[in-house]
Design a protein around this motif. Structure first.
Motif, PDB file in Angstrom:
ATOM      1  N   LEU A   1     -31.849 -21.079  31.948  1.00  0.00           N
ATOM      2  CA  LEU A   1     -32.235 -20.790  33.171  1.00  0.00           C
ATOM      3  C   LEU A   1     -33.574 -19.686  32.599  1.00  0.00           C
ATOM      4  CD1 LEU A   1     -29.193 -20.035  35.590  1.00  0.00           C
ATOM      5  CD2 LEU A   1     -30.534 -22.491  34.842  1.00  0.00           C
ATOM      6  N   LEU A   2     -34.657 -20.532  32.784  1.00  0.00           N
ATOM      7  CA  LEU A   2     -36.011 -19.657  32.003  1.00  0.00           C
ATOM      8  C   LEU A   2     -36.662 -18.885  33.066  1.00  0.00           C
ATOM      9  CD1 LEU A   2     -37.422 -19.515  29.533  1.00  0.00           C
ATOM     10  CD2 LEU A   2     -38.513 -21.450  29.635  1.00  0.00           C
ATOM     11  N   SER A   3     -37.043 -17.752  32.400  1.00  0.00           N
ATOM     12  CA  SER A   3     -38.213 -17.088  33.380  1.00  0.00           C
ATOM     13  C   SER A   3     -39.354 -16.633  32.383  1.00  0.00           C
ATOM     14  CB  SER A   3     -37.689 -15.716  33.913  1.00  0.00           C
ATOM     15  OG  SER A   3     -37.314 -14.903  32.812  1.00  0.00           O
ATOM     16  N   GLY A   4     -40.274 -16.036  32.668  1.00  0.00           N
ATOM     17  CA  GLY A   4     -41.264 -15.539  31.942  1.00  0.00           C
ATOM     18  C   GLY A   4     -41.189 -14.172  31.292  1.00  0.00           C
ATOM     19  N   GLY A   5     -39.890 -13.432  31.385  1.00  0.00           N
ATOM     20  CA  GLY A   5     -39.410 -12.263  30.858  1.00  0.00           C
ATOM     21  C   GLY A   5     -39.194 -12.628  29.072  1.00  0.00           C
ATOM     22  N   LEU A   6     -38.483 -11.378  28.714  1.00  0.00           N
ATOM     23  CA  LEU A   6     -38.218 -11.547  27.284  1.00  0.00           C
ATOM     24  C   LEU A   6     -36.621 -12.058  27.041  1.00  0.00           C
ATOM     25  CD1 LEU A   6     -39.520  -7.927  26.355  1.00  0.00           C
ATOM     26  CD2 LEU A   6     -40.562 -10.296  26.427  1.00  0.00           C
ATOM     27  N   ASP A   7     -35.659 -11.843  28.052  1.00  0.00           N
ATOM     28  CA  ASP A   7     -34.504 -12.085  27.790  1.00  0.00           C
ATOM     29  C   ASP A   7     -34.270 -13.778  27.737  1.00  0.00           C
ATOM     30  OD1 ASP A   7     -34.255  -9.373  28.143  1.00  0.00           O
ATOM     31  OD2 ASP A   7     -33.849  -9.553  30.256  1.00  0.00           O
ATOM     32  N   SER A   8     -34.462 -14.571  28.541  1.00  0.00           N
ATOM     33  CA  SER A   8     -34.180 -15.943  28.520  1.00  0.00           C
ATOM     34  C   SER A   8     -34.846 -16.477  27.208  1.00  0.00           C
ATOM     35  CB  SER A   8     -34.462 -16.433  29.897  1.00  0.00           C
ATOM     36  OG  SER A   8     -35.709 -16.555  30.444  1.00  0.00           O
ATOM     37  N   ARG A   9     -36.400 -16.227  27.061  1.00  0.00           N
ATOM     38  CA  ARG A   9     -37.027 -16.716  26.011  1.00  0.00           C
ATOM     39  C   ARG A   9     -36.129 -16.517  24.708  1.00  0.00           C
ATOM     40  NH1 ARG A   9     -42.732 -13.857  25.427  1.00  0.00           N
ATOM     41  NH2 ARG A   9     -42.495 -13.611  27.527  1.00  0.00           N
ATOM     42  N   ALA A  10     -35.495 -15.466  24.697  1.00  0.00           N
ATOM     43  CA  ALA A  10     -34.605 -15.069  23.387  1.00  0.00           C
ATOM     44  C   ALA A  10     -33.409 -16.189  23.172  1.00  0.00           C
ATOM     45  CB  ALA A  10     -33.979 -13.712  23.429  1.00  0.00           C
ATOM     46  N   ILE A  11     -33.211 -16.730  24.214  1.00  0.00           N
ATOM     47  CA  ILE A  11     -32.041 -17.865  24.224  1.00  0.00           C
ATOM     48  C   ILE A  11     -32.682 -19.036  23.660  1.00  0.00           C
ATOM     49  CG2 ILE A  11     -30.258 -19.224  25.304  1.00  0.00           C
ATOM     50  CD1 ILE A  11     -30.150 -17.034  27.249  1.00  0.00           C
ATOM     51  N   LEU A  12     -33.921 -19.341  24.008  1.00  0.00           N
ATOM     52  CA  LEU A  12     -34.855 -20.428  23.439  1.00  0.00           C
ATOM     53  C   LEU A  12     -34.907 -20.240  22.061  1.00  0.00           C
ATOM     54  CD1 LEU A  12     -37.943 -20.921  25.863  1.00  0.00           C
ATOM     55  CD2 LEU A  12     -35.515 -21.915  25.988  1.00  0.00           C
ATOM     56  N   GLY A  13     -35.265 -18.925  21.699  1.00  0.00           N
ATOM     57  CA  GLY A  13     -35.526 -18.769  20.006  1.00  0.00           C
ATOM     58  C   GLY A  13     -34.080 -18.989  19.366  1.00  0.00           C
ATOM     59  N   GLY A  14     -32.928 -18.419  20.097  1.00  0.00           N
ATOM     60  CA  GLY A  14     -31.601 -18.787  19.282  1.00  0.00           C
ATOM     61  C   GLY A  14     -31.272 -20.144  19.097  1.00  0.00           C
ATOM     62  N   PHE A  15     -31.663 -20.629  20.236  1.00  0.00           N
ATOM     63  CA  PHE A  15     -31.136 -22.180  20.219  1.00  0.00           C
ATOM     64  C   PHE A  15     -32.123 -23.203  19.258  1.00  0.00           C
ATOM     65  CE2 PHE A  15     -29.203 -22.684  24.537  1.00  0.00           C
ATOM     66  CZ  PHE A  15     -28.004 -22.594  24.110  1.00  0.00           C
ATOM     67  N   GLU A  16     -33.353 -22.663  19.034  1.00  0.00           N
ATOM     68  CA  GLU A  16     -34.343 -23.215  17.987  1.00  0.00           C
ATOM     69  C   GLU A  16     -33.908 -22.936  16.624  1.00  0.00           C
ATOM     70  OE1 GLU A  16     -37.286 -25.149  18.228  1.00  0.00           O
ATOM     71  OE2 GLU A  16     -36.652 -25.377  20.616  1.00  0.00           O
TER      72      GLU A  16
ATOM     73  N   ASP B   1     -29.221 -28.563  20.708  1.00  0.00           N
ATOM     74  CA  ASP B   1     -29.828 -29.427  21.795  1.00  0.00           C
ATOM     75  C   ASP B   1     -29.554 -28.874  23.178  1.00  0.00           C
ATOM     76  OD1 ASP B   1     -31.004 -31.656  22.767  1.00  0.00           O
ATOM     77  OD2 ASP B   1     -28.988 -32.472  23.150  1.00  0.00           O
ATOM     78  N   TYR B   2     -30.733 -28.843  23.719  1.00  0.00           N
ATOM     79  CA  TYR B   2     -30.768 -28.050  25.014  1.00  0.00           C
ATOM     80  C   TYR B   2     -32.013 -28.061  25.784  1.00  0.00           C
ATOM     81  CZ  TYR B   2     -34.707 -25.186  23.490  1.00  0.00           C
ATOM     82  OH  TYR B   2     -35.940 -24.817  22.994  1.00  0.00           O
ATOM     83  N   ARG B   3     -31.853 -28.053  27.207  1.00  0.00           N
ATOM     84  CA  ARG B   3     -33.057 -28.257  28.184  1.00  0.00           C
ATOM     85  C   ARG B   3     -33.247 -26.735  28.772  1.00  0.00           C
ATOM     86  NH1 ARG B   3     -31.566 -33.413  31.513  1.00  0.00           N
ATOM     87  NH2 ARG B   3     -33.478 -33.135  32.338  1.00  0.00           N
ATOM     88  N   SER B   4     -34.295 -26.706  29.696  1.00  0.00           N
ATOM     89  CA  SER B   4     -34.502 -25.486  30.399  1.00  0.00           C
ATOM     90  C   SER B   4     -35.011 -25.784  31.748  1.00  0.00           C
ATOM     91  CB  SER B   4     -35.569 -24.646  29.591  1.00  0.00           C
ATOM     92  OG  SER B   4     -36.913 -25.404  29.364  1.00  0.00           O
TER      93      SER B   4
ATOM     94  N   GLN C   1     -27.806 -28.621  39.071  1.00  0.00           N
ATOM     95  CA  GLN C   1     -26.748 -29.449  38.994  1.00  0.00           C
ATOM     96  C   GLN C   1     -27.149 -31.253  39.088  1.00  0.00           C
ATOM     97  OE1 GLN C   1     -23.783 -28.927  41.703  1.00  0.00           O
ATOM     98  NE2 GLN C   1     -22.115 -28.700  40.515  1.00  0.00           N
ATOM     99  N   GLU C   2     -28.110 -31.275  40.014  1.00  0.00           N
ATOM    100  CA  GLU C   2     -28.648 -32.546  40.275  1.00  0.00           C
ATOM    101  C   GLU C   2     -29.309 -33.477  38.948  1.00  0.00           C
ATOM    102  OE1 GLU C   2     -30.675 -31.812  43.726  1.00  0.00           O
ATOM    103  OE2 GLU C   2     -28.799 -31.715  45.037  1.00  0.00           O
ATOM    104  N   MET C   3     -29.848 -32.327  38.292  1.00  0.00           N
ATOM    105  CA  MET C   3     -30.781 -32.670  37.308  1.00  0.00           C
ATOM    106  C   MET C   3     -30.202 -33.308  35.992  1.00  0.00           C
ATOM    107  SD  MET C   3     -32.896 -29.667  35.640  1.00  0.00           S
ATOM    108  CE  MET C   3     -32.391 -29.049  33.824  1.00  0.00           C
ATOM    109  N   ILE C   4     -28.808 -32.890  35.972  1.00  0.00           N
ATOM    110  CA  ILE C   4     -27.933 -33.458  34.733  1.00  0.00           C
ATOM    111  C   ILE C   4     -26.867 -34.151  35.120  1.00  0.00           C
ATOM    112  CG2 ILE C   4     -26.314 -32.297  32.986  1.00  0.00           C
ATOM    113  CD1 ILE C   4     -29.107 -31.498  32.620  1.00  0.00           C
TER     114      ILE C   4
ATOM    115  N   GLN D   1     -38.065 -28.361  33.403  1.00  0.00           N
ATOM    116  CA  GLN D   1     -38.093 -28.908  34.641  1.00  0.00           C
ATOM    117  C   GLN D   1     -38.369 -27.568  35.284  1.00  0.00           C
ATOM    118  OE1 GLN D   1     -35.038 -32.086  34.541  1.00  0.00           O
ATOM    119  NE2 GLN D   1     -36.304 -32.353  36.493  1.00  0.00           N
ATOM    120  N   LEU D   2     -39.420 -27.500  36.250  1.00  0.00           N
ATOM    121  CA  LEU D   2     -39.747 -26.747  37.281  1.00  0.00           C
ATOM    122  C   LEU D   2     -39.156 -27.333  38.795  1.00  0.00           C
ATOM    123  CD1 LEU D   2     -41.244 -23.865  38.258  1.00  0.00           C
ATOM    124  CD2 LEU D   2     -43.386 -25.235  38.813  1.00  0.00           C
ATOM    125  N   LEU D   3     -38.351 -26.274  39.360  1.00  0.00           N
ATOM    126  CA  LEU D   3     -37.388 -26.936  40.085  1.00  0.00           C
ATOM    127  C   LEU D   3     -37.856 -26.281  41.617  1.00  0.00           C
ATOM    128  CD1 LEU D   3     -33.929 -27.205  38.524  1.00  0.00           C
ATOM    129  CD2 LEU D   3     -35.600 -28.927  38.680  1.00  0.00           C
TER     130      LEU D   3
END
Length: 603
Positions: free
Chosen positions: A247-262, A267-270, A336-339, A298-300
């Motif tokens: 669940l991605l925002s433009g702040g620092l915290d959720s981007r860290a998870i992108l970095g961790g997964f990379e 395998d992940y989506r956002s 939930q609907e996108m998966i 995806q922007l929901l």
């Protein structure tokens, strides 16, 4: 919260009464109610099939495991639980063992021969537990409205209500209900199954006084944090039975998870929420972050919640998570609907508390000064408004805060404030907000892996100042993500500009009057401003609820003289906060006002 409830000892409610009380927790057609009866005990659940809940049957011992322990496979965890449940030399509440477990979990261990039940959560208490104090039998569960219905609790805690309005949340073990309490972190419950007596015991206390990692330079600490964080991301991704969704925002915290997964090649989506009150800068930067790592993003589009969704939101946390965030209900449904199939979602919860410097921006010379600072930094409504709305004086609230911080183990006032921020605001309050997501799908934050938490808490404040440690942590994860501006400050976290802006923000906090004056301008410059006129639907609903309120904990005249007299003087968040409170009180009437708004959107 998902409905897991235990009634034990004495005359417990009938199966039909129990089923009726759990009906509010059947949020969609995936949910089923189950009742498991043992001698002198009934364990009741309202869960969906993918929710993690296991039962292990030994000889005289039955163990129920709610949640996930990421660094143990099923057989290893079962073996360890069996040893600790059946061998006297080992203990389920051994803090060293609990510190070795990375996860969000509760162990419910029923020993038929000893006629006792022990309930042990993870050390941080990430799956909040509550218990009733007004019953002649033990009543423990994860969902407060269900406990309120089973126990017949329809009264509210006036001090908790006042704290909720003044600070945004109730302190220590209080909930908004007068007869329902929260189990604090580092504690467990033991129930005598014959008598129904319930005892609470402490087995661990967090202490923030030392900074043992101060002997390392910041880059060493940042690399170690990044390594532990990546391992936490890997463990979660490997255990996920379906899609990993950040669940991605433009702040620092959720981007860290992108970095961790990379970093661990998971395998992940956002997905990012697009709600009318969200800042456009935050949305745009989330898109930039996803593009930087070529994430499937995806922007929901997210509408305001309807009255029915507000009722669901209320039934999940009983007001702890206010209606200002209730647009998460339609957003989570869209995720939930996108998966197709099961999914786990990942939030950046905890990142903003563990890696930045939380210490006060002013010198505190006395406990009274610390209380002042907490009230200034955490204030939701003014002291005058709260007293008008509840009749509770500022002096009474100050006394509770003073007693809360007095019991902290730290000697430094600055460290006591950090303890307050972590264990009152982040853990006691925000864990319930995260738990809301779990009513749709399992949700976790790698920041709360216990080895990461402990290492981050032991890093020196000096390295954390102005997000320096956070910047180096992000660079260790993914330099490209670290180069994208932080939506909260409008500059990349690795830049000199970001450090200067954080420094200016801290300086302004030393002068609250000036800060409040310039804050709208700062938000407008950063693209974070989302001001608008009060939603007429919110005001109409508030007036209806206030007119029929007979609970003494909130004064109808006080509501009239404050938020209803000049609603334009209050933010949307503040109006939603009062609406949440009045809706909770009104929910115990035969025909709650929100039912009249079942299909109406609250903007």
């Amino acid at each position: 919260m998902p409905g897991i409830t235990i009634a034990a000892g004495g005359e417990i409610p009938s199966t039909e009464e129990s089923k009726m009380a759990h009906r509010s927790g059947m949020y969609d057609d995936r949910y089923t109610f189950e009742s498991r009866d043992e001698r002198d005990m009934r364990l009741m659940t309202t869960l969906y099939p993918a929710y993690p809940f296991e039962q292990y049957q030994l000889e005289d011992v039955t163990i129920y495991v709610e949640g996930v322990v990421y660094n143990r496979d099923a057989q290893t965890l079962r073996d360890e639980l069996e040893q600790r449940a059946t061998q006297q030399e080992k203990s389920l509440t051994d803090s060293k063992w609990l510190r070795s477990l990375d996860g969000e979990f509760v162990f419910y261990v029923y020993d038929a021969a000893a006629s006792k039940l022990v309930i042990v959560p993870d050390l941080l208490g990430q799956l909040p537990l509550f218990y009733a104090t007004n019953t002649e039998y033990a009543l423990v569960g994860r969902n407060k409205p269900i406990l309120a219905r089973l126990s017949g609790c329809e009264s509210f805690d006036q001090m908790a209500v006042a704290q909720y309005l003044r600070l945004g949340y109730a302190l220590t073990d209080r909930t908004l209900y007068a007869d329902i309490r929260r189990l604090p972190e580092g504690h467990h419950l033991q129930i005598n199954m014959e008598t129904g007596d319930l005892a609470m015991h402490q087995h661990y206390e967090f202490e923030l006084g030392g900074e043992p990692n101060a002997s390392n330079i910041s880059k060493v600490n940042a690399r170690e944090l990044a390594s532990r964080f990546t391992d936490a991301c890997r463990r979660r991704a490997e255990r996920c039975p379906g899609a990993n969704v950040v669940l991605l925002s433009g702040g620092l915290d959720s981007r860290a998870i992108l970095g961790g997964f990379e970093h661990c090649d998971a395998d992940y989506r956002s997905a990012t929420r697009n709600f009318e009150h969200d800042s456009q800068a935050d949305i745009d930067l989330a898109g930039e972050l996803a593009a930087a790592v070529e994430s499937n993003w995806q922007l929901l589009s997210t509408p305001g919640p309807t009255g029915t969704e507000l009722i669901d939101h209320l039934n999940m946390t009983a007001g702890t998570d206010p209606f200002s965030i209730a647009h998460m209900q339609p957003f989570l449904r869209r995720v939930q609907e996108m998966i197709e199939g099961p999914l786990w979602s990942y939030t950046g919860d905890g990142g903003d508390k563990l890696i930045p410097d939380l210490s006060p921006v002013v010198e505190l010379e006395s406990p009274a000064a610390l209380v002042d600072y907490i009230l200034d930094s955490e204030a939701k409504f003014s002291a005058n408004d709260v007293e008008q709305m509840t009749g509770v004086s500022e002096a009474a609230i100050r006394t509770e805060i003073r007693e809360t911080i007095r019991d902290y183990p730290e000697s430094s006032l600055a460290k006591k404030f950090v303890h307050f921020e972590l264990f009152q605001r982040a853990f006691a309050w925000l864990f319930e907000a995260t738990d809301t997501n779990r009513n749709y799908f399992w949700t976790t934050s790698p920041f709360y892996a216990i080895d990461f938490v402990e290492y981050a808490m032991d890093c020196p404040d000096e390295q954390k100042r102005r997000y320096r440690l956070y910047s180096e942590f992000l660079q260790s994860l993914d330099a490209e993500l670290a180069s994208v501006p932080n939506a909260n400050f409008g500059a990349p976290p690795t830049s000199r500009s970001h450090e200067l802006r954080v420094g200016l923000y801290n300086a302004l906090q030393r002068h609250p009057g000036v800060f409040e004056t310039v804050k709208p301008t700062i938000k407008r410059i950063l693209g974070l401003s989302s001001t608008s006129d009060p939603d007429p639907t919110i005001l109409t609903c508030l007036r209806q609820q206030n007119a029929r309120n007979s609970q003494h904990v909130v004064e109808p005249q006080g509501i009239e003289q404050t938020v209803l007299a000049s609603p334009e003087s209050y933010s949307r968040g503040e109006l939603c906060h009062v609406l949440t409170l009045l809706s909770l009180i009104d929910s115990h009437r035969d025909e709650p006002v929100l039912h009249e708004y079942s299909t109406t959107e609250f903007a």
